[in-house]
Design an enzyme around this catalytic site. Structure first.
Site, short mmCIF file in Angstrom:
data_model
loop_
_atom_site.label_atom_id
_atom_site.label_comp_id
_atom_site.label_asym_id
_atom_site.label_seq_id
_atom_site.Cartn_x
_atom_site.Cartn_y
_atom_site.Cartn_z
N CYS A 2 0.84 -1.21 0.00
CA CYS A 2 0.00 0.00 0.00
C CYS A 2 0.86 1.26 0.00
O CYS A 2 2.03 1.23 0.33
CB CYS A 2 -0.87 0.01 1.24
N ARG A 27 3.75 1.10 -6.95
CA ARG A 27 3.80 0.10 -5.85
C ARG A 27 2.77 -1.00 -6.07
O ARG A 27 2.77 -2.01 -5.37
CB ARG A 27 3.56 0.78 -4.50
N TRP A 76 -3.12 -2.27 -1.61
CA TRP A 76 -2.82 -3.57 -2.21
C TRP A 76 -3.48 -4.58 -1.28
O TRP A 76 -3.01 -4.78 -0.14
CB TRP A 76 -1.30 -3.77 -2.28
N ASN A 102 -0.46 0.78 5.98
CA ASN A 102 0.29 -0.14 5.13
C ASN A 102 0.88 -1.19 6.06
O ASN A 102 1.52 -0.86 7.05
CB ASN A 102 1.42 0.61 4.39
N GLY A 103 0.63 -2.48 5.75
CA GLY A 103 1.19 -3.55 6.60
C GLY A 103 0.14 -4.61 6.89
O GLY A 103 -0.92 -4.63 6.27
N GLU A 485 14.85 -23.25 -12.39
CA GLU A 485 14.46 -21.86 -12.12
C GLU A 485 15.61 -20.92 -12.46
O GLU A 485 15.40 -19.86 -13.06
CB GLU A 485 14.04 -21.71 -10.66
N LYS A 489 15.35 -17.86 -15.16
CA LYS A 489 15.69 -16.46 -14.82
C LYS A 489 16.65 -15.89 -15.84
O LYS A 489 16.47 -14.80 -16.35
CB LYS A 489 16.33 -16.39 -13.41
N GLU A 492 15.15 -15.58 -19.61
CA GLU A 492 14.03 -14.66 -19.85
C GLU A 492 14.44 -13.19 -19.74
O GLU A 492 13.76 -12.33 -20.28
CB GLU A 492 12.85 -14.95 -18.93
N HIS A 508 23.46 -38.89 -19.98
CA HIS A 508 22.42 -39.33 -20.94
C HIS A 508 22.23 -38.31 -22.05
O HIS A 508 21.21 -38.31 -22.72
CB HIS A 508 21.11 -39.55 -20.17
N LYS A 607 3.78 -9.71 -17.64
CA LYS A 607 3.88 -10.10 -16.24
C LYS A 607 2.85 -11.18 -15.92
O LYS A 607 3.08 -12.04 -15.09
CB LYS A 607 3.65 -8.89 -15.32
C1 AGP Z 1 8.73 -16.07 -14.26
O1 AGP Z 1 9.88 -15.28 -14.05
C2 AGP Z 1 7.93 -15.65 -15.45
N1 AGP Z 1 7.61 -14.28 -15.39
C3 AGP Z 1 6.75 -16.54 -15.76
O2 AGP Z 1 7.27 -17.82 -16.03
C4 AGP Z 1 5.69 -16.70 -14.65
O3 AGP Z 1 6.24 -17.39 -13.56
C5 AGP Z 1 4.51 -17.53 -15.21
O4 AGP Z 1 3.96 -16.83 -16.30
C6 AGP Z 1 3.43 -17.81 -14.17
O5 AGP Z 1 2.82 -16.62 -13.78
P1 AGP Z 1 1.85 -16.66 -12.49
O6 AGP Z 1 2.71 -17.06 -11.34
O7 AGP Z 1 1.32 -15.27 -12.38
O8 AGP Z 1 0.78 -17.67 -12.75
#
Ligand code: AGP
Length: 612
Positions: A2, A27, A76, A102-103, A485, A489, A492, A508, A607
């Site tokens: 928030c 934010r 938020w 906020n919190g 993961e 990172k 992407e 393999h 996002k």
């Molecule tokens: C992760 O860094 C990516 N931005 C992407 O893989 C993301 O995790 C995926 O689209 C899932 O999104 P969500 O967690 O909002 O469902």
């Protein structure tokens, strides 16, 4: 999280507060509101609305707020859906006090029960509203300052608050414990804000309130005290940031800010869910009864991208702590598969946004078959939250960077707690065993802070490899998902081809890739498969692969295998993904930044993937 802004001084405040709210939009929020004391009528007028600030602005254009002393807020949602009722500011029973917050108030349920018993009428589902009713309760024959001080001493959890009252219209009061709050010093006017961004248009002279400090502002005075009422001398600082930098609180990118937020988020999450002393775990919004959980015979985790990797870590956690067979599937595959699930299956959907199309489609079908759906989600009021049987909110705050970092470790932390919670319900673990796990888990935030102290050298190490054309990430057991993961990172945000692999699979196929033009990130922390990882390192060295090893501090064997080593503190193998994640995130971040990539908004990515 928030955003707060407050004003006290001679000017009409509506425009000042609105500008401040717009500066706080970054934010992340889902509703907003404003309250101003009208001097002519000596009463507080409030305007609130769900959605974007422009909705509030339309409301204000139709019915402007006259007056000077005022507060405003971008919310938020953490407790209670994002709607008009739950939007801040919140008022007491007589509309003589108005407050923004906020919190997270951890003991709000208990306080609310007591206040209702004393006759207070609540209108929202928020935790925040208990604060303004507490102030009302204590305001009887006390000054506003004393009433606020008495109220905040009753609160457990994190808060930054702004308070005004028509009973003392020339005062603006702020207080903080766990959530940031600053004072802006103007000429015959003063400001309160969550961060400098909101008031940089008006002043760059700032006082940063310290932990458990309170401030009483008028147009020409500023008194800071501790929660005991003792005056605290504060030295104003002049902000050198511009607005854009201020929104990242001095970090170059939101992603780097969010990487650094992780210890605090996990600490707050654990503190709000684990009852001190007993070790009992509480999930207030889980909403799946214990009997239904007791009948669970298998678990199906569905998610996409980073959330899927969190789910893969969850498999190891749930099978280890609960001995329940657990499968993990990417939502886009799960939704088209012949689902072998039934009433004894618990489907766990993991999603930061709660709007990912494939995950939503998957849980809708699962529910039709009769499976119970539990979601681990970061956005209160999102579609996934509304359509699930049970929820665990991760409370990681809005994640602005497209590459998920703090949401990932918050998801994994939620999975640990849920696994221990379930293991208790099914009597697979004793409370003593759970408490031992929790003791380990509660060390993680400090250990993450240890790692972050070396982020400068981690960045330099990463940059030494930023010219390489491709990366291989290797991990075993619970850190196999960590390898996936780490690779995601990097690829992407830097666009460098990067692949995560179970290290045992090297012979393999992937070993054919190894040569001096490829970096191999090896997760080789202390574990029951450590010696196997050492063998992998030897294979890679023999073929001149460029090794970056992530190892446990004080491991002196690893130096025989690798020169480029990132150490993490020693922790139980079960919790190591929460530590390993940070170097992996930092490697990706620093390589992408060195290559001049748009770290927060990588090409082609959104996002939240709300379409198939
Ligand atoms: C992760 O860094 C990516 N931005 C992407 O893989 C993301 O995790 C995926 O689209 C899932 O999104 P969500 O967690 O909002 O469902």
């Amino acid at each position: 999280m928030c955003g707060i802004i407050g004003y006290v001084g001679p000017r009409q405040s509506q425009g000042i507060l609105l500008t401040g709210l717009k500066r706080l939009e970054y934010r992340g929020y889902d509703s907003s509101g404003m309250a101003v004391i009208n001097p002519a009528k000596n009463r507080i007028s409030t305007r609130k609305s769900p959605g974007k600030i422009r909705v509030l602005e339309t409301l204000l254009n139709k019915k402007p707020l006259q007056g000077s002393t005022g507060i405003a807020h971008t919310r938020w949602a953490t407790h209670g859906a994002p709607n008009q009722i739950n939007a801040h500011p919140h008022s007491d029973c007589k509309d003589e006090i108005s407050l923004v917050h906020n919190g997270i108030i951890e003991n709000y349920a208990q306080l609310k029960k007591e206040l209702i018993k004393e006759g207070h009428k609540f209108s929202s589902q928020t935790d925040t509203e208990v604060i303004v009713h507490l102030i009302e309760k204590y305001l009887k024959n006390r000054s506003l300052e004393e009433a606020v001080r008495k109220a905040i001493l009753k609160i457990e959890g994190s808060f930054a608050i702004g308070v005004i009252s028509s009973l003392e219209p020339d005062k603006l009061i702020g207080a903080r414990s766990g959530s940031p709050l600053i004072v802006g010093l103007g000429r015959e006017e003063n400001f309160l804000a969550s961060d400098a961004t909101a008031i940089l248009d008006a002043t760059k002279d700032i006082i940063f309130l310290g932990e458990k400090e309170m401030v009483v502002l008028t147009g020409d005075s500023c008194k800071v005290t501790d929660f005991g009422g003792r005056e605290v001398k504060k030295v104003p600082v002049k902000i050198k940031w511009d607005i854009a930098q201020a929104q990242k609180q001095g970090y170059r990118h939101f992603m780097l800010k969010e990487i650094n937020e992780q210890p605090g988020i996990i600490r707050a999450f654990l503190n709000s869910r684990i009852q001190k002393g007993s070790g009992r775990i509480n999930f207030e919004e889980l909403a799946i009864c214990e009997d239904a959980l007791k009948s669970i015979r298998n678990i199906m985790i569905v998610a996409c991208g980073t959330a899927y990797h969190a789910g893969m870590v969850g498999k190891y956690i749930l099978e280890s702590a609960c001995s329940i067979p657990t499968q993990v599937d990417v939502s886009s595959e799960f939704r088209y598969r012949d689902m072998l699930i039934d009433k004894e299956t618990l489907v766990i959907a993991i999603s930061q946004s709660g709007e990912t199309a494939d995950t939503l489609a998957g849980i809708r079908q699962a529910k039709q078959i009769g499976a119970k759906v539990l979601s681990i989600c970061n956005v209160v009021g999102s579609t996934l939250v509304r359509e699930s049987d049970g929820i665990i909110h991760t409370h990681a705050g809005p994640e602005i960077g497209v590459a998920s970092t703090k949401a990932y470790t918050a998801q994994v932390t939620a999975l640990y707690l849920f696994a221990f919670y379930l293991a208790r319900i099914k009597n697979i673990l004793s409370q003593a065993q759970v408490n031992k796990y929790l003791e380990e888990l509660q060390k993680i935030p400090r250990q993450q802070e240890e790692i972050l102290k070396f982020q400068g050298s981690i960045g330099k190490l990463a940059q030494r490899h930023s010219h390489l054309g491709s990366f291989l990430y290797l991990g075993r057991n619970i850190n196999f998902p960590s390898a996936l993961e780490g690779a995601l990172k990097l690829k992407e945000i830097s666009y460098i081809p990067a692949e995560g692999y179970a290290a045992g699979e090297m012979k393999h196929g992937p070993i054919a890739l190894i040569d001096e033009y490829r970096a191999v990130v090896c997760i080789a922390c202390e574990s029951h498969v450590y010696e196997k990882m050492i063998s992998n390192l030897q294979e890679i060295r023999a073929r001149k692969g460029k090794i970056i090893a992530i190892a446990t501090k004080a491991d002196d064997k690893i130096r025989d295998q690798a020169r480029e080593i990132i150490y993490v503190p020693r922790c139980s193998e079960l919790f190591s993904p929460l530590l390993v994640a940070l170097p992996l995130q930092l490697i990706a971040y620093h390589i992408a930044a060195k290559r001049g990539c748009d770290v927060d908004q990588p090409r082609n990515l959104a996002k939240s993937v709300t379409v198939e």
